[in-house]
Design an enzyme around this catalytic site. Sequence first.
Site, PDB file in Angstrom:
ATOM      1  N   LEU A   1     -31.698   7.791   7.083  1.00 47.18           N
ATOM      2  CA  LEU A   1     -32.444   7.851   8.355  1.00 47.18           C
ATOM      3  C   LEU A   1     -32.693   9.276   9.297  1.00 47.18           C
ATOM      4  CD1 LEU A   1     -30.710   4.673  10.115  1.00 47.18           C
ATOM      5  CD2 LEU A   1     -32.606   5.027   8.316  1.00 47.18           C
TER       6      LEU A   1
ATOM      7  N   ARG B   1     -30.438  15.886  21.789  1.00 51.98           N
ATOM      8  CA  ARG B   1     -29.162  16.731  22.144  1.00 51.98           C
ATOM      9  C   ARG B   1     -29.272  18.075  21.669  1.00 51.98           C
ATOM     10  NH1 ARG B   1     -24.847  12.238  20.466  1.00 51.98           N
ATOM     11  NH2 ARG B   1     -26.832  11.605  19.169  1.00 51.98           N
TER      12      ARG B   1
ATOM     13  N   GLN C   1     -40.994   5.450  10.704  1.00 49.11           N
ATOM     14  CA  GLN C   1     -40.730   4.481  11.752  1.00 49.11           C
ATOM     15  C   GLN C   1     -41.435   4.886  12.845  1.00 49.11           C
ATOM     16  OE1 GLN C   1     -36.821   5.618  13.733  1.00 49.11           O
ATOM     17  NE2 GLN C   1     -36.665   3.510  14.407  1.00 49.11           N
TER      18      GLN C   1
ATOM     19  N   GLU D   1     -20.103   1.064  19.523  1.00 48.16           N
ATOM     20  CA  GLU D   1     -20.595   2.387  19.922  1.00 48.16           C
ATOM     21  C   GLU D   1     -19.656   2.962  20.901  1.00 48.16           C
ATOM     22  OE1 GLU D   1     -22.941   4.480  17.949  1.00 48.16           O
ATOM     23  OE2 GLU D   1     -22.220   2.638  16.963  1.00 48.16           O
TER      24      GLU D   1
ATOM     25  N   ASN E   1     -16.643   5.205  12.407  1.00 48.50           N
ATOM     26  CA  ASN E   1     -17.664   4.954  11.445  1.00 48.50           C
ATOM     27  C   ASN E   1     -18.455   6.272  11.109  1.00 48.50           C
ATOM     28  OD1 ASN E   1     -20.038   3.838  10.271  1.00 48.50           O
ATOM     29  ND2 ASN E   1     -21.038   3.649  12.061  1.00 48.50           N
TER      30      ASN E   1
ATOM     31  N   LYS F   1     -43.745  48.614  -1.402  1.00 54.00           N
ATOM     32  CA  LYS F   1     -44.346  47.540  -1.053  1.00 54.00           C
ATOM     33  C   LYS F   1     -45.477  47.295  -2.169  1.00 54.00           C
ATOM     34  CE  LYS F   1     -48.004  46.698   0.441  1.00 54.00           C
ATOM     35  NZ  LYS F   1     -49.232  46.533   0.920  1.00 54.00           N
TER      36      LYS F   1
ATOM     37  N   ALA G   1     -38.802  63.859  -1.909  1.00 58.68           N
ATOM     38  CA  ALA G   1     -38.568  63.578  -0.699  1.00 58.68           C
ATOM     39  C   ALA G   1     -39.710  63.506   0.027  1.00 58.68           C
ATOM     40  CB  ALA G   1     -37.432  64.341  -0.218  1.00 58.68           C
TER      41      ALA G   1
ATOM     42  N   SER H   1     -41.915  67.152  -3.274  1.00 57.55           N
ATOM     43  CA  SER H   1     -41.612  67.004  -2.007  1.00 57.55           C
ATOM     44  C   SER H   1     -42.715  67.005  -1.146  1.00 57.55           C
ATOM     45  CB  SER H   1     -40.554  67.497  -1.390  1.00 57.55           C
ATOM     46  OG  SER H   1     -39.313  67.643  -2.298  1.00 57.55           O
TER      47      SER H   1
ATOM     48  N   THR I   1     -45.242  70.743  -4.343  1.00 60.97           N
ATOM     49  CA  THR I   1     -44.590  70.311  -2.875  1.00 60.97           C
ATOM     50  C   THR I   1     -45.457  70.647  -2.025  1.00 60.97           C
ATOM     51  OG1 THR I   1     -42.493  70.557  -3.868  1.00 60.97           O
ATOM     52  CG2 THR I   1     -42.749  71.044  -1.263  1.00 60.97           C
TER      53      THR I   1
END
Length: 494
Positions: free
Chosen positions: A13, A20, A95, A178, A194, A373, A402, A427, A445
């Site tokens: 269910l 809540r 339901q 309940e 229960n 990426k 770098a 670099s 560089t």
Amino acid sequence: MSEGLAKTTAVILAAGQGTRMKSALPKVLHTIAGRPLVHYPVRAALEAGCGEVVVVVGHGREHLERYLGEAFGASAAAAGRIPQAWAQRVKTAVQKEQRGTGDAARSGLEAVGADAERVLVFYGDVPLLTADDVANVAKLLDEDAAAAVALATCTTDDPFGYGRVMRDALGQILEIREQKDLKSDAERAIKEWNPGIYAASVKFLNEALASLKPNNAQGEYYLTDIVSFATARGERVVGVPSRPEVMDGVNDRAQLAVADRTMAERLVRKHREAGVTVREGARIEDSVVVEKDAIVESFAVLRGFTRVGSGSLVDVGCVLTNADIGEGVTLKPYSIVTDAIVRARAQIGPFSHLRPESDIGEEAHVGNFVETKKTRLDRGAKANHLAYLGDGFVGENANIGAGTIFCNYDGFSKQVTRIGKGAFIGSDSQLIAPVTIGDGAYVGTGTTVTRDVPADALAIGRMKQENKEGYASRLRGKLKAQKEAAAAKKKSGA
Ligand code: UD1
Ligand code: CA
């Protein structure tokens, strides 16, 4: 998996809103250990060997149907995320109006297949229960030929909020009442409650659910009233003492947090038992695979369909999401890997960011503050410091200095940078894509590369350096004189 439950359908269910939780998201789609609550009871039913699982949906139905389709459908089986035999076993019933758990069970029963003999009903908001916990209830029904209903029961000191198990003087179960319908302090003091796992024949359930009336404190159709329906007809209801620590329902965010922690601890225990070192404070989601002899350090977080190969180290603070990490990889602290592959014995970090579709080759190195990426580094390639490598291919053993940037975006579209085997990028170079650097080529560089560089060539694009002898002290003298003149002017002006 037991053959015994092939003719048993689990009805789970999950149509309620979960008021809540105070959330726009349906309650059972809130996650613990990276998966929606509903995932766990559905998996428990499948692991127990139920021939079919019917999830009753209502509130947030489209979301829930989409999730169940993804997690338990053919594509999940094809990806090896669930056993082949599970695909197609999970279906949904609707339901329309949430009029209580009894009404929900009735909707579920309508979808139960014709060859099912028995039904196990339980709730989608009880995530910690396992296959054994539900199978035990079905087993008891089998063993007791005179019983119309078997149900799990738990006993704890503070069962506040749960339905209580009412027994007669001989100890026979009479009714589930309940919390809101308890009439006296003596009833409220009952410690047996229960947890909500029921087994019964299809025939019995059809009759029992048809008889329900919403005459209770909440004006709802209570599934629990099938118990008094049975006993009123003189039929037996039997209880299976069950583990209370796995039966807590999740109704609010505090209970969600408790369930999340319990599940996380269970997973850590499982990995440790399988030969993985998991340090205090690491977090590993349910869907993650970690192979033997991997080490997961404190505050590492492994999410989604992440896999970590054997002998790899995931150091402090790494966050891996759907990451495929090969064997013997070192992920140094605070590296982030999302939807990306890192192959055997590569070294990453500290502070690397591997974004979607990055593919880091065997023994390659990606170091501090390097972002990739949609870029592939072949075996042994290195980018050790401060670089952005987007939309590129880096050949075997190439070295990226770098501060190198793949300028992949012109404001409108993305372009590709290709770097050949063994090439050396000095670099602080900018490679303006689309551009190709040939095998073994050398980029000086500080070069801004705008045209392809042939194999083995040197590309250099910077001003020739000039040295002016003695210039520095002449400059210092000039600056000092200027400063003194300004100070004198200020003084005489005051
Ligand atoms: C229920 C039991 C209670 C038990 C407790 C265990 C009833 C009447 N009470 O109470 O005895 O101790 O679980 O956790 O069954 N749902 C629907 N449609 C509805 C209403 C609910 O599908 O119309 C679903 C919810 O999505 C939820 C589950 O049923 O997953 C349980 O409903 P909930 O309202 O949480 O019941 P409890 O008050 O916890
Ligand atoms: Ca509940």
